[in-house]
Design a protein around this motif. Structure first.
Motif, PDB file in Angstrom:
ATOM      1  N   GLY C  33       5.334 -28.394 -35.496  1.00 50.15           N
ATOM      2  CA  GLY C  33       5.311 -28.283 -34.095  1.00 50.15           C
ATOM      3  C   GLY C  33       6.055 -27.062 -33.543  1.00 50.15           C
ATOM      4  N   SER C  34       6.532 -26.345 -34.702  1.00 52.50           N
ATOM      5  CA  SER C  34       7.187 -24.840 -34.318  1.00 52.50           C
ATOM      6  C   SER C  34       5.959 -24.101 -33.780  1.00 52.50           C
ATOM      7  CB  SER C  34       7.720 -24.245 -35.541  1.00 52.50           C
ATOM      8  OG  SER C  34       8.812 -25.268 -35.843  1.00 52.50           O
ATOM      9  N   ASN C  35       6.120 -23.134 -32.846  1.00 50.66           N
ATOM     10  CA  ASN C  35       5.010 -22.322 -32.424  1.00 50.66           C
ATOM     11  C   ASN C  35       5.202 -20.940 -33.108  1.00 50.66           C
ATOM     12  OD1 ASN C  35       3.501 -20.646 -30.945  1.00 50.66           O
ATOM     13  ND2 ASN C  35       4.136 -21.451 -28.918  1.00 50.66           N
ATOM     14  N   ILE C  36       4.599 -20.964 -33.987  1.00 48.16           N
ATOM     15  CA  ILE C  36       4.831 -19.679 -34.845  1.00 48.16           C
ATOM     16  C   ILE C  36       4.328 -18.355 -34.146  1.00 48.16           C
ATOM     17  CG2 ILE C  36       2.684 -19.845 -36.237  1.00 48.16           C
ATOM     18  CD1 ILE C  36       5.847 -18.386 -37.525  1.00 48.16           C
ATOM     19  N   ASP C  37       3.147 -18.272 -33.430  1.00 50.16           N
ATOM     20  CA  ASP C  37       2.899 -17.055 -32.781  1.00 50.16           C
ATOM     21  C   ASP C  37       3.923 -16.732 -31.786  1.00 50.16           C
ATOM     22  OD1 ASP C  37       0.570 -17.296 -33.985  1.00 50.16           O
ATOM     23  OD2 ASP C  37      -0.527 -18.729 -32.659  1.00 50.16           O
ATOM     24  N   GLN C  38       4.339 -17.681 -31.269  1.00 49.01           N
ATOM     25  CA  GLN C  38       5.543 -17.088 -30.068  1.00 49.01           C
ATOM     26  C   GLN C  38       6.805 -16.790 -30.794  1.00 49.01           C
ATOM     27  OE1 GLN C  38       4.937 -17.305 -26.514  1.00 49.01           O
ATOM     28  NE2 GLN C  38       7.016 -16.147 -26.730  1.00 49.01           N
ATOM     29  N   LEU C  39       7.156 -17.373 -31.792  1.00 51.17           N
ATOM     30  CA  LEU C  39       8.283 -16.890 -32.537  1.00 51.17           C
ATOM     31  C   LEU C  39       7.965 -15.399 -33.057  1.00 51.17           C
ATOM     32  CD1 LEU C  39       9.005 -19.960 -34.879  1.00 51.17           C
ATOM     33  CD2 LEU C  39      10.407 -19.185 -32.950  1.00 51.17           C
ATOM     34  N   LEU C  40       6.620 -15.172 -33.403  1.00 46.64           N
ATOM     35  CA  LEU C  40       6.467 -13.666 -34.262  1.00 46.64           C
ATOM     36  C   LEU C  40       6.507 -12.728 -32.888  1.00 46.64           C
ATOM     37  CD1 LEU C  40       3.723 -14.538 -36.513  1.00 46.64           C
ATOM     38  CD2 LEU C  40       5.791 -13.451 -37.237  1.00 46.64           C
ATOM     39  N   ALA C  41       5.797 -13.215 -31.695  1.00 45.82           N
ATOM     40  CA  ALA C  41       5.920 -12.326 -30.745  1.00 45.82           C
ATOM     41  C   ALA C  41       7.304 -11.989 -30.092  1.00 45.82           C
ATOM     42  CB  ALA C  41       4.871 -12.894 -29.623  1.00 45.82           C
ATOM     43  N   ASP C  42       8.155 -12.996 -30.245  1.00 49.33           N
ATOM     44  CA  ASP C  42       9.558 -12.599 -29.846  1.00 49.33           C
ATOM     45  C   ASP C  42      10.386 -11.792 -30.768  1.00 49.33           C
ATOM     46  OD1 ASP C  42       9.085 -14.561 -27.948  1.00 49.33           O
ATOM     47  OD2 ASP C  42      10.622 -15.888 -28.625  1.00 49.33           O
ATOM     48  N   LEU C  43       9.968 -12.090 -32.145  1.00 53.77           N
ATOM     49  CA  LEU C  43      10.470 -11.215 -33.185  1.00 53.77           C
ATOM     50  C   LEU C  43       9.985  -9.597 -33.187  1.00 53.77           C
ATOM     51  CD1 LEU C  43      12.325 -11.636 -35.345  1.00 53.77           C
ATOM     52  CD2 LEU C  43      10.632 -11.995 -37.010  1.00 53.77           C
ATOM     53  N   ARG C  44       8.905  -9.562 -32.750  1.00 58.33           N
ATOM     54  CA  ARG C  44       8.307  -8.244 -32.874  1.00 58.33           C
ATOM     55  C   ARG C  44       8.955  -7.511 -31.403  1.00 58.33           C
ATOM     56  NH1 ARG C  44       2.255  -6.684 -33.151  1.00 58.33           N
ATOM     57  NH2 ARG C  44       1.469  -8.104 -31.540  1.00 58.33           N
ATOM     58  N   GLN C  45       9.158  -8.279 -30.636  1.00 57.21           N
ATOM     59  CA  GLN C  45       9.867  -7.684 -29.175  1.00 57.21           C
ATOM     60  C   GLN C  45      11.417  -7.226 -29.890  1.00 57.21           C
ATOM     61  OE1 GLN C  45       9.716 -10.030 -25.778  1.00 57.21           O
ATOM     62  NE2 GLN C  45      10.394  -8.057 -24.508  1.00 57.21           N
ATOM     63  N   GLN C  46      12.058  -7.891 -30.422  1.00 58.26           N
ATOM     64  CA  GLN C  46      13.295  -8.150 -30.724  1.00 58.26           C
ATOM     65  C   GLN C  46      13.450  -6.647 -31.600  1.00 58.26           C
ATOM     66  OE1 GLN C  46      14.920 -11.377 -32.317  1.00 58.26           O
ATOM     67  NE2 GLN C  46      14.454 -12.550 -30.544  1.00 58.26           N
ATOM     68  N   TYR C  47      12.470  -6.263 -32.187  1.00 58.01           N
ATOM     69  CA  TYR C  47      12.646  -5.215 -33.281  1.00 58.01           C
ATOM     70  C   TYR C  47      11.913  -4.032 -32.876  1.00 58.01           C
ATOM     71  CZ  TYR C  47      15.040  -7.508 -37.099  1.00 58.01           C
ATOM     72  OH  TYR C  47      15.974  -8.168 -37.865  1.00 58.01           O
ATOM     73  N   GLU C  48      11.387  -3.973 -31.687  1.00 56.21           N
ATOM     74  CA  GLU C  48      10.393  -3.100 -30.942  1.00 56.21           C
ATOM     75  C   GLU C  48      11.134  -1.584 -30.963  1.00 56.21           C
ATOM     76  OE1 GLU C  48       8.795  -4.076 -27.327  1.00 56.21           O
ATOM     77  OE2 GLU C  48       6.584  -3.807 -28.415  1.00 56.21           O
ATOM     78  N   MET C  49      12.457  -1.499 -30.767  1.00 53.77           N
ATOM     79  CA  MET C  49      13.006  -0.310 -30.556  1.00 53.77           C
ATOM     80  C   MET C  49      13.763   0.115 -31.707  1.00 53.77           C
ATOM     81  SD  MET C  49      11.775   0.365 -27.798  1.00 53.77           S
ATOM     82  CE  MET C  49      12.681   2.003 -27.124  1.00 53.77           C
ATOM     83  N   ARG C  50      13.779  -0.875 -32.801  1.00 57.84           N
ATOM     84  CA  ARG C  50      14.826  -0.714 -33.955  1.00 57.84           C
ATOM     85  C   ARG C  50      14.140   0.404 -34.725  1.00 57.84           C
ATOM     86  NH1 ARG C  50      19.111  -4.266 -33.507  1.00 57.84           N
ATOM     87  NH2 ARG C  50      19.888  -2.748 -35.123  1.00 57.84           N
ATOM     88  N   GLY C  51      14.892   0.565 -35.950  1.00 56.13           N
ATOM     89  CA  GLY C  51      14.514   1.413 -36.761  1.00 56.13           C
ATOM     90  C   GLY C  51      13.515   0.751 -37.983  1.00 56.13           C
ATOM     91  N   ILE C  52      13.454  -0.608 -37.792  1.00 56.50           N
ATOM     92  CA  ILE C  52      12.401  -1.234 -38.617  1.00 56.50           C
ATOM     93  C   ILE C  52      11.551  -2.210 -37.582  1.00 56.50           C
ATOM     94  CG2 ILE C  52      12.203  -2.966 -40.395  1.00 56.50           C
ATOM     95  CD1 ILE C  52      15.277  -3.071 -40.254  1.00 56.50           C
ATOM     96  N   ASN C  53      10.272  -1.851 -37.719  1.00 60.76           N
ATOM     97  CA  ASN C  53       9.642  -2.774 -36.781  1.00 60.76           C
ATOM     98  C   ASN C  53       8.653  -4.021 -37.402  1.00 60.76           C
ATOM     99  OD1 ASN C  53       8.505   0.257 -35.268  1.00 60.76           O
ATOM    100  ND2 ASN C  53      10.248  -0.873 -34.950  1.00 60.76           N
ATOM    101  N   LEU C  54       8.205  -4.922 -36.692  1.00 59.47           N
ATOM    102  CA  LEU C  54       7.384  -6.013 -37.325  1.00 59.47           C
ATOM    103  C   LEU C  54       6.005  -5.552 -36.755  1.00 59.47           C
ATOM    104  CD1 LEU C  54       7.065  -8.775 -38.651  1.00 59.47           C
ATOM    105  CD2 LEU C  54       7.452  -9.807 -36.264  1.00 59.47           C
TER     106      LEU C  54
END
Lengths: 201, 268, 201
Positions: C33-54
């Motif tokens: 029941g986990s929403n993987i697409d949402q999790l990935l979208a969140d994670l991508r956003q969290q790393y958007e400005m970092r030295g590593i990107n998703l």
């Protein structure tokens, strides 16, 4: 260069590196005057609660999966395996002749025991070392374990049928004819009469 | 595009080049090796017109190409073949472009041919630009990097051995059986075969006028007790066989007494 | 399980792998029941400005260093030799025009394909045979691999830069097999059309 930019660089360098990096090596890639220790401390803090952590190992720095998530990287797979004929025979000899030394098993079988067979039988927890024979060299003797009795539904090792009983049950005849059939190049008997309680683990 | 550099030609770095001849500076010696085929030459020449590829003058291009081929020092004929075919085709196109168009249902008009050539040059040019764009992208392991120290998933395989009591007992029984078979050594023996015995008996029985001790018919030279036993057994079996066939009669007067044999009369 | 914990798991899994992971593979490690697409979208956003990107490549997900830091990380020692102009051109034609036959590549370039170019591209695992064209001779058609997409940071072939313009200009229509002749542009049907990215990994 802004601190946030310097942190990005350290982050990327540590991520892409194939080995842990010292703060000196990291500082080499940063503008002069950068406070690498502060940057590493900040970065460590930023990753503290994440799925990956920045850790210092032997004075060098690296990213690592958070310890509480290490289980994700370990998979246990149960594999059902079949014992080789040699292993089955060895187990049978040990169970009938215990306590028995390795040399005795080899003598009975007429071939040397290939490496790993005893290991396999011990890994399966069917065979265990029992003691030492009071003969020169004091060789280890082997016997069957309680697990063996449980697995095969035996109360004691004495419950194993003797040769005469095996013959009466048709085991020896069966083996005999199958062998003769093989020699005659006929279809070998593959029938496996099910004994009550012999199926299932 | 056309320059005077004499680049070291290597398999991986081949740039089109036009080499200056030191002797005749006016005549450019064009190096076909530097080009990727006639279309590449045409594109290079078209670009030298310094107009949009859509507006190139095909006639001028034809002239340029024919001049190029004419001046090119062509050493390898198989390489030149492409260029010569193109030159011939362009010469044909030129004549078609210069002459008034005749109505022809089979062939394409000169304009169509020229348009086709323009299309090909544009297409090649477009793909070259695409190639350049593609290669200028951030490439993995060149511009961007994956985790340098990946943490592999460690798979532990727990072996679970399955063995039934039946298989265990069968294993022991098989071992015992093999062991007992292995202990029996059957040596190959010299034997007197039944066929041999039959042949001998059939041959000799005619000589016997009356009841004769079967063992009178044994061969003379028999080496060893084992062979003797084999001969006796085979002769005896042969006599039984002949009796069964109705060719002989056998009589034994007392238990363990000698066996007498004679030919049956019915045969006569 | 809390969202933040689920994100940590996805983060750890992606960080531990050097290869892109599909959202399906990631979801397997999460509670039902986990929403993987949402999790990935969140994670991508969290790393958007970092030295590593998703990033999403070839339909899968991976962490990689931020492109703007390439100047720091660029490896001078490139393991692959620089590709020849002919090889680069061939790769571009194959990637934009796939599935494409050898003859069609030659047609576009106006020159026969020298030996070894396709080999080089296939050895780099960028190009692979895709099937056979249903035309006389049943020529093999070529296309690009998932590895190509990952290498060039593309999610699918549709994301190739400028592919829409090439298509609009009519350059991706089936190339004629005879040079410099206007023939009808009938697109032959492909046998076993394997779309890039459709192969599981």
């Amino acid at each position: 260069m802004e601190i946030i930019e310097q942190i990005r660089i350290v982050e990327a360098l540590l991520f892409a590196s194939e080995k842990p990096l010292s703060s000196i090596a990291l500082a080499d890639c940063l503008p002069e005057g950068s406070n690498i220790d502060q940057l590493l401390a900040d970065l460590r803090q930023q990753y503290e609660m994440r799925g990956i952590n920045l850790v210092e190992v032997a004075g060098k720095w690296m990213f690592q999966t958070a310890p509480d998530l290490a289980f994700l990287l370990r998979k246990e797979v149960e594999q059902e395996r079949r014992l080789s004929r040699a292993a089955v025979e060895t187990l049978a000899i040990i169970s009938y002749h215990q306590p028995v030394t390795r040399a005795e098993v080899e003598e009975v079988r007429g071939v040397s025991l290939s490496k790993g067979i005893l290991d396999t039988l011990m890994a399966a927890e069917w065979v265990r070392p029992m003691g030492r024979r009071r003969t020169p060299g004091r060789p280890v003797t082997y016997g069957t374990s309680d697990h063996f009795l449980v697995h095969f539904g035996l109360n004691s090792i004495k419950d194993l049928p003797g040769i005469a009983e095996l013959k009466a049950a048709g085991f020896l005849e069966n083996a005999d004819t199958s062998r003769l059939n093989l020699l005659d190049n006929q279809k070998p008997t593959e029938e496996q009469p099910e004994l009550p309680g012999s199926t299932g683990g | 595009m056309i320059n005077n550099e004499t680049e070291q030609q290597s398999e991986f770095e081949d740039l089109p080049s036009v080499i200056d001849s030191p002797d005749e500076e006016e005549n450019l010696i064009l190096d076909i090796d530097g080009f990727e085929g006639p279309l590449d030459v045409l594109l290079t020449l078209a670009r030298s017109q310094k107009v949009d590829l859509k507006q190139i003058s095909i006639l001028e291009l034809v002239e340029q190409f024919l001049k190029f081929v004419d001046e090119a020092k062509v050493q390898k004929l198989e390489k030149a073949a492409d260029y010569l075919v193109m030159a011939a085709w362009l010469a044909y196109l030129k004549s078609r472009l210069l002459l008034p168009e005749e109505d022809s249902e089979e062939e394409f008009s000169a304009e169509e041919m020229a348009a086709r050539l323009t299309y090909q040059l544009q297409r090649l040019s477009a793909f070259r630009e695409a190639a350049a764009t593609l290669m200028s992208r951030n490439q993995l392991k060149r511009d961007v990097f994956a985790r340098g120290m990946p943490e592999p998933v460690i798979v532990t395989r727990n072996a679970r051995y399955e063995l039934s009591l039946y298989e265990l007992l069968k294993g022991y029984a098989d071992h015992k059986t093999r062991k007992s078979i292995a202990d029996i050594r059957i040596h190959k023996r010299d034997v007197y075969t039944l066929d041999q015995a039959l042949e001998r008996l059939r041959g000799l029985i005619g000589i016997a006028i009356d009841w004769t001790d079967l063992f009178q018919f044994l061969p003379d030279l028999i080496e060893g007790d084992e062979m003797l036993r084999s001969v006796k057994a085979s002769i005896f079996t042969a006599s039984l066989e002949m009796a069964r066939e109705g060719k002989a009669e056998i009589i034994q007067k007392q238990t363990f007494g000698p066996l007498f044999i004679r030919k049956t009369d019915r045969d006569d």
